[in-house]
Write an enzyme that holds these catalytic residues in place. Sequence first.
Site, PDB file in Angstrom:
ATOM      1  N   SER A  41      27.736  25.682  12.185  1.00 16.49           N
ATOM      2  CA  SER A  41      26.378  26.185  12.371  1.00 16.49           C
ATOM      3  C   SER A  41      25.374  25.116  11.962  1.00 16.49           C
ATOM      4  O   SER A  41      25.616  24.341  11.032  1.00 16.49           O
ATOM      5  CB  SER A  41      26.172  27.444  11.523  1.00 16.49           C
ATOM      6  OG  SER A  41      24.798  27.756  11.406  1.00 16.49           O
ATOM      7  N   THR A  92      45.667  49.785  19.692  1.00 13.62           N
ATOM      8  CA  THR A  92      45.276  50.569  20.851  1.00 13.62           C
ATOM      9  C   THR A  92      43.918  51.177  20.517  1.00 13.62           C
ATOM     10  O   THR A  92      43.651  51.514  19.351  1.00 13.62           O
ATOM     11  CB  THR A  92      46.279  51.696  21.174  1.00 13.62           C
ATOM     12  OG1 THR A  92      46.330  52.613  20.069  1.00 13.62           O
ATOM     13  CG2 THR A  92      47.672  51.135  21.437  1.00 13.62           C
ATOM     14  N   HIS A  93      43.047  51.289  21.507  1.00 12.78           N
ATOM     15  CA  HIS A  93      41.694  51.809  21.278  1.00 12.78           C
ATOM     16  C   HIS A  93      40.942  50.982  20.236  1.00 12.78           C
ATOM     17  O   HIS A  93      40.040  51.504  19.546  1.00 12.78           O
ATOM     18  CB  HIS A  93      41.721  53.285  20.852  1.00 12.78           C
ATOM     19  CG  HIS A  93      42.473  54.168  21.780  1.00 12.78           C
ATOM     20  ND1 HIS A  93      41.936  54.669  22.947  1.00 12.78           N
ATOM     21  CD2 HIS A  93      43.760  54.626  21.733  1.00 12.78           C
ATOM     22  CE1 HIS A  93      42.836  55.408  23.574  1.00 12.78           C
ATOM     23  NE2 HIS A  93      43.958  55.385  22.864  1.00 12.78           N
ATOM     24  N   GLN A 126      29.083  29.046  55.465  1.00 13.86           N
ATOM     25  CA  GLN A 126      28.921  27.734  54.853  1.00 13.86           C
ATOM     26  C   GLN A 126      28.698  27.851  53.357  1.00 13.86           C
ATOM     27  O   GLN A 126      28.971  26.917  52.596  1.00 13.86           O
ATOM     28  CB  GLN A 126      27.725  27.034  55.516  1.00 13.86           C
ATOM     29  CG  GLN A 126      27.396  25.653  54.984  1.00 13.86           C
ATOM     30  CD  GLN A 126      26.258  25.034  55.774  1.00 13.86           C
ATOM     31  OE1 GLN A 126      26.354  24.838  56.971  1.00 13.86           O
ATOM     32  NE2 GLN A 126      25.159  24.734  55.097  1.00 13.86           N
ATOM     33  N   LYS A 171      31.716  27.658  49.886  1.00 13.80           N
ATOM     34  CA  LYS A 171      32.296  26.586  49.080  1.00 13.80           C
ATOM     35  C   LYS A 171      31.567  26.289  47.775  1.00 13.80           C
ATOM     36  O   LYS A 171      32.228  26.080  46.747  1.00 13.80           O
ATOM     37  CB  LYS A 171      32.434  25.329  49.937  1.00 13.80           C
ATOM     38  CG  LYS A 171      33.518  25.464  51.014  1.00 13.80           C
ATOM     39  CD  LYS A 171      33.644  24.255  51.889  1.00 13.80           C
ATOM     40  CE  LYS A 171      32.512  24.126  52.871  1.00 13.80           C
ATOM     41  NZ  LYS A 171      32.453  25.262  53.824  1.00 13.80           N
ATOM     42  N   ASN A 216      34.174  24.330  63.663  1.00 17.38           N
ATOM     43  CA  ASN A 216      34.605  25.647  63.206  1.00 17.38           C
ATOM     44  C   ASN A 216      36.070  25.640  62.782  1.00 17.38           C
ATOM     45  O   ASN A 216      36.431  26.217  61.751  1.00 17.38           O
ATOM     46  CB  ASN A 216      34.383  26.694  64.295  1.00 17.38           C
ATOM     47  CG  ASN A 216      32.913  26.889  64.617  1.00 17.38           C
ATOM     48  OD1 ASN A 216      32.050  26.293  63.974  1.00 17.38           O
ATOM     49  ND2 ASN A 216      32.627  27.698  65.616  1.00 17.38           N
TER      50      ASN A 216
END
Length: 513
Positions: free
Chosen positions: A279, A157-158, A324, A327, A112
């Site tokens: 492509s 913006t927007h 456990q 990870k 642990n």
Amino acid sequence: MTEKLWGGRFEEDITPDVLDYTLTTDIDVRLVFADLWQDIAHVLMLSARDIIPETAARSILGSLLALQERSERGELNLRPEFEDVHLNIEQMVIEDLGREVGGHMHTARSRNDQVSTDTRMYLRRVQLESVRANLALIDTLLSFPEEDLLAILPGYTHSQAAQPVSVAFWKTAHASMLLRDVRRLRGAYDRTDESPLGACALAGTSFPLDRQVTARLLGFGDVLSHALDATSARDYLIESASAFAIGGNNLSRMAEEVVVWSGHEYSLCEVPDAYATGSSIMPQKKNPVVAELARGRAGRTVGTLVQLLTMAKGVTLGYSCDLQDDKPYLWNAIDTYLSTLKVIAGQTRGLTFDSTRGEDLCWDNFSTATELANYLVSDHGIAFREAHHISGSLVSALLKRGSTLRDTALGAEILAELGHPVEEAVLARIFAPRNAVTSYTSPGGTSPDSVRDVRDELRRTADAHRRWCADTEQKLDDALRATLRAAREVAGGADAAKVLATVVAELPPLTQA
């Protein structure tokens, strides 16, 4: 009866499918260096405190040093039947020395506190590498040529054209954002850099451990003193995952602009050929696939953060095997984040911008209409809200006539009709996108001097982070060398207590000391 190292109370072994379901050896490969390092530090401390026999400590250290050398050569392989990295290394020592000697290594320790120590040691490396990778991308963004200071782009913006900016202004904006990612990583490092070793399973131990000594040998900045918290805590993992997720999102935002701006409808930038593909059916295509993948893979880092939060929320204090599962997901987020940082740095070095196209879009999209409002305020003494209304009326009239701010003669005529005449030459000057960019001289604005000032500030900050990174890496390297040196001396017959007293005195004190 089972032959597992933990199998004293068990009459039968786990089945192969249970072993396969619970083992972590494939994930734990990244932790081998940390587990060996902490094994050596732990045994040195056990010997110095007379917790295990001196002869056993010498033999165990010799065995661990041999394993460490095998690991450095890439010759140490974990065996799935021993479940995880901790039992694998202990089993290797026992196979080398016998249980009567090798069995002393796990005294006053639990998997642990081992797993938390290993993970923190690995994460420190990752956090430092992430800081370095961010600084490399930041350096690329800040190393722009002088012409970028007046290379015009429309600001948005927007998702609508707003005011004109420069390529240099855009690059420094992303560099500024990435420096916050560096700060987040450094904050996560501070919370990761605490040693849980010696907390044992959850309640500490009756053995007289010296947790400060092992912390210093492992290069930690402090000891996480509460044993139950030390073995239970996963917030340092979640904080790291959060830093990776936010950093991935920031890279995604940059990638989104590159994807959109490289399209024919914008034609503002072009990625290097090496960072694009064609492509299979349409021969004219040049697809910005690296930027697209960076945008998409940010989802992996976000997904990891959500997974870790969900995993941890229902686990009571004390270790549970739910933890456990942290990870595998975190490793994926780490790999995704680091690879994206590095590939985006390469793409950015070769990214080119079309300033002429940027300037045309600024003209066509009325990006400098604000400059008329500002001029009416500064030169005609009109209140800004009224000046805003006059400028908006001019834009509306030009749109109805199918024209833009480029037609300064028509603009002057309309303003005269509105009762606010402005000379055409003045309009030509204030509406020019390049002039607008140079006029924003406020701190942090688009003028070349303002951008240079911000770049200098960002570089100073980046240099400070770079020094911290180098100093921290040096501290970890010094701690590892000191630990190995002490292990070699003790394995060779020297007194552990005396060796540790000398070696530890050369290492930095803990933060709390």
